[in-house]
Every structure is written in structure tokens, then in C-alpha cells.
Scaffold this active site. Sequence first.
Site, mmCIF file in Angstrom:
data_model
loop_
_atom_site.group_PDB
_atom_site.id
_atom_site.type_symbol
_atom_site.label_atom_id
_atom_site.label_comp_id
_atom_site.label_asym_id
_atom_site.label_seq_id
_atom_site.Cartn_x
_atom_site.Cartn_y
_atom_site.Cartn_z
ATOM 1 C CG HIS A 58 15.338 -41.367 -22.909
ATOM 2 N ND1 HIS A 58 14.520 -41.633 -23.991
ATOM 3 C CD2 HIS A 58 16.561 -41.883 -23.229
ATOM 4 C CE1 HIS A 58 15.226 -42.283 -24.912
ATOM 5 N NE2 HIS A 58 16.462 -42.441 -24.484
ATOM 6 C CG ASP B 295 19.652 -40.735 -28.752
ATOM 7 O OD1 ASP B 295 20.686 -40.420 -28.139
ATOM 8 O OD2 ASP B 295 19.077 -41.847 -28.608
HETATM 9 N N1 Q9C Z 1 19.662 -50.966 -19.460
HETATM 10 C C1 Q9C Z 1 20.083 -42.565 -24.494
HETATM 11 O O1 Q9C Z 1 20.619 -42.898 -25.524
HETATM 12 N N2 Q9C Z 1 18.305 -49.166 -21.954
HETATM 13 N N3 Q9C Z 1 19.516 -43.446 -23.657
HETATM 14 C C2 Q9C Z 1 19.363 -49.924 -22.504
HETATM 15 C C3 Q9C Z 1 20.301 -51.332 -20.667
HETATM 16 C C4 Q9C Z 1 17.979 -47.880 -22.324
HETATM 17 C C5 Q9C Z 1 19.509 -44.846 -23.978
HETATM 18 C C6 Q9C Z 1 19.426 -51.275 -21.886
HETATM 19 C C7 Q9C Z 1 18.754 -47.105 -23.340
HETATM 20 C C8 Q9C Z 1 18.623 -45.626 -23.098
HETATM 21 C C9 Q9C Z 1 20.102 -41.129 -24.060
HETATM 22 ZN ZN ZN Z 2 19.958 -42.990 -27.392
#
Ligand code: Q9C
Ligand code: ZN
Length: 345
Positions: free
Chosen positions: A162, A198
Site C-alpha cells: 500500500h 493480497d
Molecule cells: N484499521 C495489508 O493487508 N484497514 N493491509 C483495516 C482497520 C486497512 C491491510 C481496518 C487494511 C490494510 C497489507
Molecule cells: Zn491485505
Amino acid sequence: MLTFFSDSHHAHAPQYEFFRGERVPCFETPARAEFVKTRLTERGHALRTPHVDSRAVLAKVHTSRYMAFLEHAWRDWAALEAGNDQRQPFPSVWPVRTLRSDVEPANFTARLGLYSMDNGSPLSGGTWEAAKAGADAAASAVTLLGAGERAVFCCSRPPGHHAGPDFMGGYCFLNNAAVAAQALRDGGAARVAVLDVDYHHGNGTQSIFYNRADVLFVSLHGDPLTEYPFYLGHADETGEGEGAGFNLNLPLPAGCTVPRWFDALEAACQRIGSYRADALVVSLGLDTFAEDPISKFALQPQDFIRLGERLGKLGLPTVFVLEGGYAAAALGTNAVNVIEGFEGL
Ligand code: Q9C
Ligand code: ZN
């Protein structure tokens, strides 16, 4: 398979994040890498420590002002007020449309917002050290491919996909997959494919290579209409300028079946074949697992063997970098299943 792991990964250990508006323990924890490391060792996969400095490659995928901010962010935060070294900084203001992102404010929180896509990527004292070790692992893996290894797995955290040219987000700070792809290009591969499996779209990697034909980005992921990162990852994003036609997004509905996921994987692999890639980077998120706490696909442990087998059939020198996956105790088995499927064990 040769693998990379660094004790520095433990140094990134933020305490909490926000989920549904509330403070909760972080999903992306040091234990994740530890579970993978343990299982790799049990299964006889050799662990090495990253030995190549990725700084020159990082300078080609991230802006110098973002890297300068990230490297010194914790020091700057801690210097602001007594007690800050026991507090986590979070952004609270962002330069969205009509606001300026070319002038860097002096205010720390304003700079943090400038360099963040969300408030979901908490920093800790060792964030830079841990993220840099992951980028170094990616560069080290490419060096091993150059020395004749068929494939290398980087057991790194925090994840990277990201993170864009000048921002962090989604638990990611430095884009390890982009570092691997750029290092492969620098090492002489004419065409590099990045396959991102992913659950979440790899917006950072896509953006880094969006106007380039020498790196193909292919991603299968939860539809951004309902799934993070929401603002990128749609099927009509196909690349721009010289990169037109070299970006392929395969969004899938949250909750879709495993056969549908493998159909998308097949389409992704066909595109990588027709591109005639010289090398492959796999952004290996394991949050497609049925029991993942924040994702909505349904893969079972044995499905990760099948994933590895399909990737192995591409017949390419391959760097695997660990991305997401939050069912921590299952991560080791699922990661090793991909590796061993790939190797045909
Ligand atoms: N803050 C990857 O899998 N938000 N990133 C989830 C809680 C974002 C995931 C809610 C999820 C990002 C690398
Ligand atoms: Zn992810």
C-alpha cells in the site's frame, strides 16, 4: 527455498490502531513474522539475514522527501513533547483535492497527514529499522536470483504494497515488492511482472509503475467499491502513457468462492505469460485465508499449495515478499504451503 528474515522486524511494534471507530490491538503484529519464521525452520527452509543495502533502489521507487520524513519521523515526534515516546502519532488532516501537497508544513501532524493515505498505519520507535530491513531483504533476494537461485522468500514485516511513491498506508511504509521489481530491472531483467495476491489491492505498487511498460502489475483483490483501499484497484485502470496496457486489475466481490478466485489467478497468470516476463515478484498476502479477521475470501490451507503450484508453472525466477495476513497462527502453514507448492514438494 532460501528465505530472508531479520530480527529488526520486531522493532516495528505499534500498540493499537482504529477499527470501526474504536481503539483495538494492532492486527499487524511482530508475532506474524515469528509464526512464519518458526514454520519455515521446522520445514527445513534456510533462513538468511538481509545483506544488501536497498537505499539506492529505494530512491527509485520512493521520493527523497518521503524517505527523509519516514526515517526521522519517530525522532521528530519524540522531540515534540515529553512523553511522546510512549504515545503513537496519528494523522488527523490530509491534503485532499484543492489543498497543496507541494509545500511541506513544519507541523509534525500535518507532515504525517501529507505522507499518509489513512490513519491505519501507526508508527513505533523501530518502524524505519524494520521497514528498511524488509526492503534490504527484497534487494538481497534479487542478488541471490542473480547468483542462480530459482526463488527466494522474504519473511518481512511491516508489509509494503500500500506504500506509494510518497506515502504510507494500510500498515505499509516501504514498498518491498517495488524494490524487488526495480532491483530486478537494474540487474538486467528486461521485463518484470509483479503479481499481487493480497486480499487488498496493491495501490502503492500500481502507482509506482503505472506509467511504465518494463514492469507489469497484475492484482486480484476484493472489489474496492466495498474493500480497502477503496480509491484504487478498479478494472478500468490499465496503465498510462508508456505504461498503457501494463496494469491489470481483477477485482472480485467480497465473499466470492474459491473457484472464482482461482479463475482470476488463471487470468493473471495468462497475462504474465503473454507479457513474456523475465522475472516475477509475488506480493504474497495471505489474508485471502477463510479465517482472516479483516478479509472476506475463503481460501483454505491446501488452496495455498495450489497457488504455489500455479506460480511455479510460470517457470520464472521469483521473489516472494510477505504482505498481509492476520490470522497470525495460521500464517506459517499458509506461507510454507505456497513455497512448497511452488517447489513441487
Ligand atoms: N484499521 C495489508 O493487508 N484497514 N493491509 C483495516 C482497520 C486497512 C491491510 C481496518 C487494511 C490494510 C497489507
Ligand atoms: Zn491485505
